[in-house]
Every structure is written in C-alpha cells, then in structure tokens.
Write an enzyme that holds these catalytic residues in place. Structure first.
Site, mmCIF file in Angstrom:
data_model
loop_
_atom_site.group_PDB
_atom_site.id
_atom_site.type_symbol
_atom_site.label_atom_id
_atom_site.label_comp_id
_atom_site.label_asym_id
_atom_site.label_seq_id
_atom_site.Cartn_x
_atom_site.Cartn_y
_atom_site.Cartn_z
ATOM 1 N N THR A 193 0.846 -1.200 0.000
ATOM 2 C CA THR A 193 0.000 0.000 0.000
ATOM 3 C C THR A 193 0.877 1.244 0.000
ATOM 4 O O THR A 193 0.507 2.267 -0.551
ATOM 5 C CB THR A 193 -0.913 0.036 1.233
ATOM 6 O OG1 THR A 193 -0.137 0.262 2.408
ATOM 7 C CG2 THR A 193 -1.686 -1.260 1.381
ATOM 8 N N THR A 194 2.030 1.178 0.637
ATOM 9 C CA THR A 194 3.080 2.185 0.855
ATOM 10 C C THR A 194 2.624 3.407 1.657
ATOM 11 O O THR A 194 3.461 4.206 2.055
ATOM 12 C CB THR A 194 3.764 2.680 -0.447
ATOM 13 O OG1 THR A 194 2.978 3.635 -1.123
ATOM 14 C CG2 THR A 194 4.160 1.517 -1.347
ATOM 15 N N ASP A 195 1.335 3.562 1.909
ATOM 16 C CA ASP A 195 0.876 4.751 2.645
ATOM 17 C C ASP A 195 -0.236 4.380 3.624
ATOM 18 O O ASP A 195 -1.157 5.159 3.849
ATOM 19 C CB ASP A 195 0.383 5.819 1.661
ATOM 20 C CG ASP A 195 0.240 7.193 2.324
ATOM 21 O OD1 ASP A 195 1.006 7.487 3.264
ATOM 22 O OD2 ASP A 195 -0.645 7.967 1.913
ATOM 23 N N LEU A 196 -0.133 3.194 4.219
ATOM 24 C CA LEU A 196 -1.158 2.773 5.164
ATOM 25 C C LEU A 196 -0.858 3.376 6.529
ATOM 26 O O LEU A 196 0.178 3.101 7.124
ATOM 27 C CB LEU A 196 -1.209 1.245 5.263
ATOM 28 C CG LEU A 196 -2.432 0.709 6.011
ATOM 29 C CD1 LEU A 196 -3.714 0.955 5.217
ATOM 30 C CD2 LEU A 196 -2.290 -0.776 6.309
ATOM 31 N N LYS A 215 -1.169 3.801 -2.281
ATOM 32 C CA LYS A 215 -0.210 4.217 -3.311
ATOM 33 C C LYS A 215 0.625 2.978 -3.654
ATOM 34 O O LYS A 215 1.739 2.810 -3.161
ATOM 35 C CB LYS A 215 0.657 5.368 -2.791
ATOM 36 C CG LYS A 215 -0.157 6.632 -2.509
ATOM 37 C CD LYS A 215 0.698 7.740 -1.924
ATOM 38 C CE LYS A 215 -0.121 9.024 -1.759
ATOM 39 N NZ LYS A 215 -1.269 8.851 -0.852
#
Length: 285
Positions: A193-196, A215
């Site tokens: 997810t890179t932006d959790l 993202k």
C-alpha cells in the site's frame, strides 16, 4: 454552479504552476464526470487529509451514497485506482466508476467514517497489522504496478536536488544508498500500500475497517509499516528498539531490515525537520 475549491487544496498548490493549472480544470471536469456517472455532488471535504485531491460525497440515482474523488496526477498515486481494483473490496473500499486518464473515480462511502487515528495507538497497531497481512500478495503478470525501487529513485532525486539543505551529508548519503539496496526486486515481493496509516483507515458498515488512498508499488514487506510508524514520531524517538520489535514480530518481519528502512527514510527527510535528523542518528547502522 462553480464548484468550491477547498482552502487546503489552494494552499497546497499556491506555488505550484502545474497544480494551479489542474485546479483551473476542475470547474469543467467535475460537472462533466457528475453528468456521465449520474450523480449529484455535495460540498468537498477540506483539511490535511485531502491535500492533493478534490473529494466530496455523492448521491447516485438510486439514492445510495458514495465518495467522488479526483486526484492531482502525481508519481506516487498513479495506480491508486488499479490498487483498489486489485484488492477488490477485501479490506479496501470498492470502486464503482473510474476515469483513469483524469485520475477520477467513484468509490464506496465508509459510514460513519471515523478515522482510525481517533482510537488508541494500541488499537491502531492492531488494526494496521491485521490489514497488512490481508493486503500482502503478489499480483499476477501482467499488471501495471511499478517496483518500489522506482519510488525510491524518485525520492532520491528529490533529496539530491535539496543537497544544500542536508544537515549531515554523510548521514543522508547513507540513507540514499539504502534506498537503492533495500528496494531491489526480490522473489517474495508483494503489492504494498506504501501509505497505510491511521488516517487512511475508516470505520465502515460492510467491514469494521476499510482502507482508502493506497499508493501501490511492488516491493519489500518491511517497507509497508514505515508510514504508520513515522506518523507517530514521538514513539519512535522515545523507544525506537521496542517500537520496531513490537511491529516487526506480529508481521513476521526482520527487525533489522525494518530499522534500516526507518533509518533511510529519516535520513532522507532530515533536511525537513530536526526530529527526523535525531531519529536517523539514533537508528544509524
């Protein structure tokens, strides 16, 4: 009627010509998409959590509610729609309509929509760990998702452009080297997810919690918990070792690898704040 442009969006793009040009297109794009998808739009949300997108509640012809989002096209969010399609409602909001060229879509509305950040830090850790375990799987080829190395290269380029602001050049260079080393593709890479973090997880009806705003990149699992940890810098600064172990263990991550990711990010961001510099110094290998 001309749509409202939230103050936060105006502030974000105050000194960004491309962003200002995108804002100027919204009065044409919004009614066009609303007509195509047969929805009526409410007033847009405002605040820090909508700094790069125009987001508003929408009502469909059957009376059901949804969320309309049109995002400013930027590198990190390029495959948000594809990511939500990949997870297909499994812990993430469902997508109803899309216009990928304009980075616009209509998605499931989370009600009551309370953000996880309103809950205790212990609860945040518990929920985020559980969700990451659900999300991590490798997409089948062919797929549109880029390797995490591409995001790290982008960030490294931004960092090098600001070299004059580096408070400790040796520390920053070490962080940028790790960006390259840690993000090299590996057989066990998964879609991240890179932006959790706790502002991107909402209380919902279909499931207790649903993710918004991924993202997605394909890469190392250990990276994917870093944003949650950076959103609580005081904890990382006070008890870095304990915090790293507390999150690495339930996710079955190598604590040292997580520590290196945190160091690399803190070193790269040290040009922005003293807190990041101190954290990088404490985590330095």
């Amino acid at each position: 009627m001309k749509p409202t442009i939230p103050q936060r969006l105006q502030s974000t793009f105050l000194n960004n010509p491309e962003g200002r040009a995108w804002l100027e297109r919204l009065p044409v794009l919004l009614p066009e998409l609303a007509n195509r998808w047969e929805i009526s739009l409410g007033e847009p949300f405002d605040g820090d959590h909508v700094s790069c997108s125009w987001v508003a509640p929408a009502t469909r012809t059957d009376g059901s509610t949804a969320i309309f989002k049109i995002g400013w096209p930027h590198m990190e969010a390029e495959h948000e729609i594809a990511g939500l399609r990949f997870w297909n409602g499994d812990g993430a909001v469902r997508v109803f309509e899309t216009d990928e060229p304009n980075n616009a879509f209509l998605m499931e509305r989370c009600l009551p929509g309370t953000r996880l950040r309103e809950f205790s830090l212990e609860k945040q850790d518990e929920v985020i760990v559980t969700m990451l375990k659900r999300f991590w799987r490798r997409p089948l080829e062919p797929h549109p998702f880029r390797p995490l190395a591409e995001q790290m290269q982008f960030w490294s380029g931004e960092g090098r452009a600001d070299e004059a602001l580096w408070p400790d050049p040796g520390l920053v260079r070490a962080g940028l080297v790790l960006f390259e080393e840690l993000s090299r593709p590996a057989p066990d890479d998964v879609l991240l997810t890179t932006d959790l973090h706790a502002s991107n997880i909402l209380v919902a009806e279909r499931e207790p919690w649903l993710m918004i705003d991924p993202k997605p990149f394909v890469g190392d699992r250990a990276y994917d918990i870093t944003q949650h940890l950076f959103n609580d810098l005081p904890r990382l600064l006070d008890t870095p070792e304990q915090t790293i172990l507390a999150l690495a263990e339930p996710l079955q991550l190598d604590p040292m690898r997580l520590r290196l990711w945190l160091f690399a990010r803190a070193a790269a961001m040290s040009r922005h704040s003293t807190e990041h510099l101190i954290l990088a110094q404490r985590l330095a290998p």
